[in-house]
Structure formats: C-alpha cells, structure tokens
Design a protein around this motif. Sequence first.
Motif, PDB file in Angstrom:
ATOM      1  N   LYS A 142       0.846  -1.204   0.000  1.00 29.54           N
ATOM      2  CA  LYS A 142       0.000   0.000   0.000  1.00 29.54           C
ATOM      3  C   LYS A 142       0.878   1.250   0.000  1.00 29.54           C
ATOM      4  N   GLU A 143       1.936   1.201   0.828  1.00 27.54           N
ATOM      5  CA  GLU A 143       2.844   2.343   0.884  1.00 27.54           C
ATOM      6  C   GLU A 143       3.525   2.562  -0.466  1.00 27.54           C
ATOM      7  N   PHE A 144       3.945   1.466  -1.109  1.00 33.60           N
ATOM      8  CA  PHE A 144       4.576   1.580  -2.421  1.00 33.60           C
ATOM      9  C   PHE A 144       3.587   2.127  -3.445  1.00 33.60           C
ATOM     10  N   ARG A 145       2.346   1.628  -3.437  1.00 36.21           N
ATOM     11  CA  ARG A 145       1.332   2.110  -4.374  1.00 36.21           C
ATOM     12  C   ARG A 145       1.089   3.604  -4.175  1.00 36.21           C
ATOM     13  N   ASP A 146       0.978   4.038  -2.904  1.00 37.47           N
ATOM     14  CA  ASP A 146       0.770   5.458  -2.626  1.00 37.47           C
ATOM     15  C   ASP A 146       1.938   6.292  -3.143  1.00 37.47           C
ATOM     16  N   PHE A 147       3.153   5.771  -2.980  1.00 36.04           N
ATOM     17  CA  PHE A 147       4.334   6.467  -3.468  1.00 36.04           C
ATOM     18  C   PHE A 147       4.335   6.556  -5.001  1.00 36.04           C
ATOM     19  N   ALA A 148       4.002   5.450  -5.651  1.00 29.20           N
ATOM     20  CA  ALA A 148       4.079   5.371  -7.110  1.00 29.20           C
ATOM     21  C   ALA A 148       3.040   6.238  -7.792  1.00 29.20           C
ATOM     22  N   VAL A 149       1.897   6.430  -7.167  1.00 26.91           N
ATOM     23  CA  VAL A 149       0.851   7.209  -7.841  1.00 26.91           C
ATOM     24  C   VAL A 149       0.817   8.654  -7.383  1.00 26.91           C
ATOM     25  N   LYS A 150       1.749   9.046  -6.525  1.00 27.31           N
ATOM     26  CA  LYS A 150       1.815  10.448  -6.131  1.00 27.31           C
ATOM     27  C   LYS A 150       2.171  11.294  -7.346  1.00 27.31           C
ATOM     28  N   GLY A 151       1.786  12.542  -7.290  1.00 25.07           N
ATOM     29  CA  GLY A 151       2.042  13.456  -8.400  1.00 25.07           C
ATOM     30  C   GLY A 151       3.510  13.587  -8.742  1.00 25.07           C
ATOM     31  N   ASN A 152       4.394  13.584  -7.749  1.00 22.42           N
ATOM     32  CA  ASN A 152       5.816  13.767  -8.021  1.00 22.42           C
ATOM     33  C   ASN A 152       6.380  12.630  -8.858  1.00 22.42           C
ATOM     34  N   MET A 153       5.963  11.422  -8.571  1.00 24.28           N
ATOM     35  CA  MET A 153       6.461  10.266  -9.318  1.00 24.28           C
ATOM     36  C   MET A 153       5.979  10.322 -10.764  1.00 24.28           C
ATOM     37  N   ILE A 154       4.731  10.662 -10.950  1.00 27.30           N
ATOM     38  CA  ILE A 154       4.180  10.750 -12.304  1.00 27.30           C
ATOM     39  C   ILE A 154       4.826  11.911 -13.051  1.00 27.30           C
ATOM     40  N   ASP A 155       5.008  13.041 -12.371  1.00 28.58           N
ATOM     41  CA  ASP A 155       5.672  14.186 -12.998  1.00 28.58           C
ATOM     42  C   ASP A 155       7.091  13.828 -13.422  1.00 28.58           C
ATOM     43  N   LEU A 156       7.787  13.092 -12.574  1.00 28.28           N
ATOM     44  CA  LEU A 156       9.148  12.676 -12.908  1.00 28.28           C
ATOM     45  C   LEU A 156       9.156  11.769 -14.133  1.00 28.28           C
ATOM     46  N   ALA A 157       8.235  10.820 -14.195  1.00 27.96           N
ATOM     47  CA  ALA A 157       8.160   9.915 -15.343  1.00 27.96           C
ATOM     48  C   ALA A 157       7.875  10.686 -16.625  1.00 27.96           C
ATOM     49  N   ILE A 158       6.952  11.619 -16.551  1.00 32.64           N
ATOM     50  CA  ILE A 158       6.634  12.432 -17.735  1.00 32.64           C
ATOM     51  C   ILE A 158       7.855  13.259 -18.138  1.00 32.64           C
ATOM     52  N   GLY A 159       8.557  13.808 -17.143  1.00 34.94           N
ATOM     53  CA  GLY A 159       9.757  14.595 -17.439  1.00 34.94           C
ATOM     54  C   GLY A 159      10.833  13.774 -18.127  1.00 34.94           C
ATOM     55  N   VAL A 160      11.011  12.538 -17.687  1.00 36.17           N
ATOM     56  CA  VAL A 160      12.024  11.667 -18.300  1.00 36.17           C
ATOM     57  C   VAL A 160      11.652  11.355 -19.744  1.00 36.17           C
ATOM     58  N   ILE A 161      10.372  11.058 -19.982  1.00 33.32           N
ATOM     59  CA  ILE A 161       9.919  10.744 -21.347  1.00 33.32           C
ATOM     60  C   ILE A 161      10.078  11.955 -22.264  1.00 33.32           C
ATOM     61  N   ILE A 162       9.659  13.118 -21.784  1.00 31.69           N
ATOM     62  CA  ILE A 162       9.792  14.329 -22.598  1.00 31.69           C
ATOM     63  C   ILE A 162      11.270  14.657 -22.807  1.00 31.69           C
ATOM     64  N   GLY A 163      12.090  14.441 -21.755  1.00 33.39           N
ATOM     65  CA  GLY A 163      13.525  14.691 -21.890  1.00 33.39           C
ATOM     66  C   GLY A 163      14.167  13.800 -22.936  1.00 33.39           C
ATOM     67  N   ALA A 164      13.751  12.538 -22.979  1.00 38.26           N
ATOM     68  CA  ALA A 164      14.298  11.627 -23.991  1.00 38.26           C
ATOM     69  C   ALA A 164      13.902  12.077 -25.391  1.00 38.26           C
ATOM     70  N   ALA A 165      12.645  12.489 -25.533  1.00 37.39           N
ATOM     71  CA  ALA A 165      12.190  12.969 -26.845  1.00 37.39           C
ATOM     72  C   ALA A 165      12.935  14.252 -27.229  1.00 37.39           C
ATOM     73  N   PHE A 166      13.131  15.136 -26.251  1.00 33.01           N
ATOM     74  CA  PHE A 166      13.847  16.383 -26.514  1.00 33.01           C
ATOM     75  C   PHE A 166      15.292  16.079 -26.894  1.00 33.01           C
ATOM     76  N   GLY A 167      15.900  15.100 -26.229  1.00 31.90           N
ATOM     77  CA  GLY A 167      17.265  14.709 -26.569  1.00 31.90           C
ATOM     78  C   GLY A 167      17.376  14.204 -27.993  1.00 31.90           C
ATOM     79  N   ALA A 168      16.367  13.452 -28.435  1.00 33.89           N
ATOM     80  CA  ALA A 168      16.372  12.960 -29.819  1.00 33.89           C
ATOM     81  C   ALA A 168      16.259  14.121 -30.806  1.00 33.89           C
ATOM     82  N   ILE A 169      15.435  15.094 -30.479  1.00 33.58           N
ATOM     83  CA  ILE A 169      15.292  16.266 -31.356  1.00 33.58           C
ATOM     84  C   ILE A 169      16.599  17.045 -31.417  1.00 33.58           C
TER      85      ILE A 169
END
Length: 131
Positions: free
Chosen positions: A6-33
Amino acid sequence: MSGFLKEFRDFAVKGNMIDLAIGVIIGAAFGAIVSSIVDDLFMPLIGIVIGGIDFSALVIQVGEAQVRIGLFINAVVKFTIIAFVLFMVVKFINSLKREAAKEPVETTPAPTKEEVLLTEIRDALRAQNRI
C-alpha cells in the motif's frame, strides 16, 4: 506485507512520481530532437563553413586506437544546447515564482467623510478638556 505494498502504491501514484516519469519521457524525446538538430543541421553547416569537414568522421589516429574527436564535438554541442534550454526553463520558472511571491502593496484607503468628522469632533473635545 500488504502495508508495504500500500505504501509503495501510494508512493508510485503520487504526483511527483508521475511528474518525474513524464519529465524523463519528454527529456528523452527532446534529446532525440536535439541530436537530430546537431547531427543533421548544425554540424554539416559548421563543417561547410570551416572547409567541408564532416565532424562525424573526424578521427585522430593514435597508434592502433582511433580517437573520434568529431563525435565528441557533436556531444559537446548537444550538451550545450540542452543545458541552455534547461537554463532558460529554470530561469522562466524562477521568474514566475518571484512574481507569485510578491506581496501586494497595501494602500491605506482615504478616510471616509464620517471618519474625518469623527476625527474633528475628537480633536475638538480634546482641545476643550485642555483648557
């Protein structure tokens, strides 16, 4: 064990974790560009300007080893572009934070007619009591 999950699930779905994942994906795409811009646009133009040198093929032979200086130059240019863009993003975010942190200047409103009249009455009564 369910408390841990439960603690792990709460951590994984927090906004910061999702924001970080989105940032990494966008960063990879930006790096390719940026890689495409540097490899396909900037470096060929710079090569033409300095005498037709193809930076990706620029190699220095040292004994049996090949030092690929051109690929290193490409990497430095890519890093510089990404660092500059990130600097501008952070600078923009900091300016937004400064704007949000500014406290509105409180101005004292002009006294109403009633307040002016009451002040005059108070002052007149004080003057009478002093005599």
